[in-house]
Design a protein around this motif. Sequence first.
Motif, PDB file in Angstrom:
ATOM      1  N   TYR A  41       0.850  -1.195   0.000  1.00 41.18           N
ATOM      2  CA  TYR A  41       0.000   0.000   0.000  1.00 41.18           C
ATOM      3  C   TYR A  41       0.877   1.234   0.000  1.00 41.18           C
ATOM      4  N   GLU A  73      -8.113  -5.190   4.689  1.00 43.18           N
ATOM      5  CA  GLU A  73      -8.144  -4.477   3.415  1.00 43.18           C
ATOM      6  C   GLU A  73      -7.386  -3.164   3.551  1.00 43.18           C
ATOM      7  N   PHE A  74      -6.627  -2.823   2.520  1.00 41.86           N
ATOM      8  CA  PHE A  74      -5.968  -1.527   2.486  1.00 41.86           C
ATOM      9  C   PHE A  74      -7.013  -0.414   2.585  1.00 41.86           C
ATOM     10  N   ARG A  97      -1.619  -8.077   2.017  1.00 49.59           N
ATOM     11  CA  ARG A  97      -2.477  -7.607   3.104  1.00 49.59           C
ATOM     12  C   ARG A  97      -2.185  -8.345   4.404  1.00 49.59           C
TER      13      ARG A  97
END
Length: 426
Positions: A154, A215-216, A354
């Motif tokens: 991310y 989740e990002f 993740r």
Amino acid sequence: MAHFGAICPAYFTGHLNTMLPLAQELKRRGHRVTLIGIIDAEAKTVAGLEFLTFGKEEFPQGAMTEALNYLSKLSGLAAYSYVVNLLKKEANALLRDGLESIKNAGVDALLVDQVSVGGGTIADLLDIPLITICSSLISHPSHSVPPKYTNWKYNPTWWGKLRNQVGYAFYGRVTKPMIDVVVEYRRQWNLPLYSHPNDAYSQLAQITHQPPELEFPRENLPEWFHFTGPFHYSGTRKPVPFPWDKLTGKPLIYASLGTLVNSQVDVFDKIATACEGLDAQLVISLGGSATPESLPNLPGNPLVVEYAPQLELLQKVTLTITHAGMNTTLECLNNAVPMVAIPIAFEQPGIAARIAWSGAGETIPLKRLTVPRLRKAISQVLTKPSYKQNALRLQEAIKRAGGVTRAADIIERAVSTGKPVLTGTI
């Protein structure tokens, strides 16, 4: 009570193991549920659910077994492209054959896996409610988040977003043949063409079995998008024999590469070598890719089985070495088990990224896998308390998310009201 049709690529265990518990919960509430798929999927449908087949021309009995055997030997982009071709053929068969069958069966609403791209078009033509089920990573393009098929970290900087944009463009070209099938049918049926990939998803409710903590940070998800946590439970799985008496009582390391792209004998050898000498017992599940007798003698004499009763085994496991399939990942987190991820294909690199981002494990890309790297990652996850602590944190997040009960509540409200079910209202 409603009659739900459930469309998913049921020959993929991960997608089926997401849809079946949801179907069973709706049936328990008095609804009628029909699984809609190719003929090879019928044998996997649990008792009590109806089955409606299509695509016998493209997918005669036994065709998918041959296709999955070939797929098990692939990895990376080759595996992804092969699956896109399968999904293209399935979408064409569904739109050609499935429309009249679904109409004649009296289906009132459709639950459609996000990768079953033809389902939304059938719902539009029949003017029945559509609910989108995300059984893998969320597919919605967003420049704030890397494409799910990459292992990119991310990165919310401008150049990170530019990188993401280029990645989505590349994978969009790979999936274009599959989308073109849907476009052609929508033209034939005078339906509005999609102007954005997200248009194919439900405007009433979209549901993922991810917890938001896995989740990002995302921008611009629809107001009717829901993170409910995992749907799976053991009631939809067939019993699997296991030599429980051979467990030694030492800390248990469980290794599985899933049931699809799992013919990686060299990876199992590296896993066994990396675990050799640890004060732990290694259990390897081959996922049907081979029999234990066909493998060479692995270092450290691990316990090797063709299949494992994963839900039961994870209650005893200290660490899982995984391909980072979504179902295995969520099952590990549901039991607060940290992971070392070795992603092979599809969205597994994105899930592995993740896992590392959440602090619940480490990841090693398949192309960089060596015994020293793997041994270091295993030792790190086993000995550093933060990995277990983060796995416990995600376990609590899953408990709060509501699971299959909340997902069914959302579906029932969407279908009964015909209006979007907004986030936070259930």
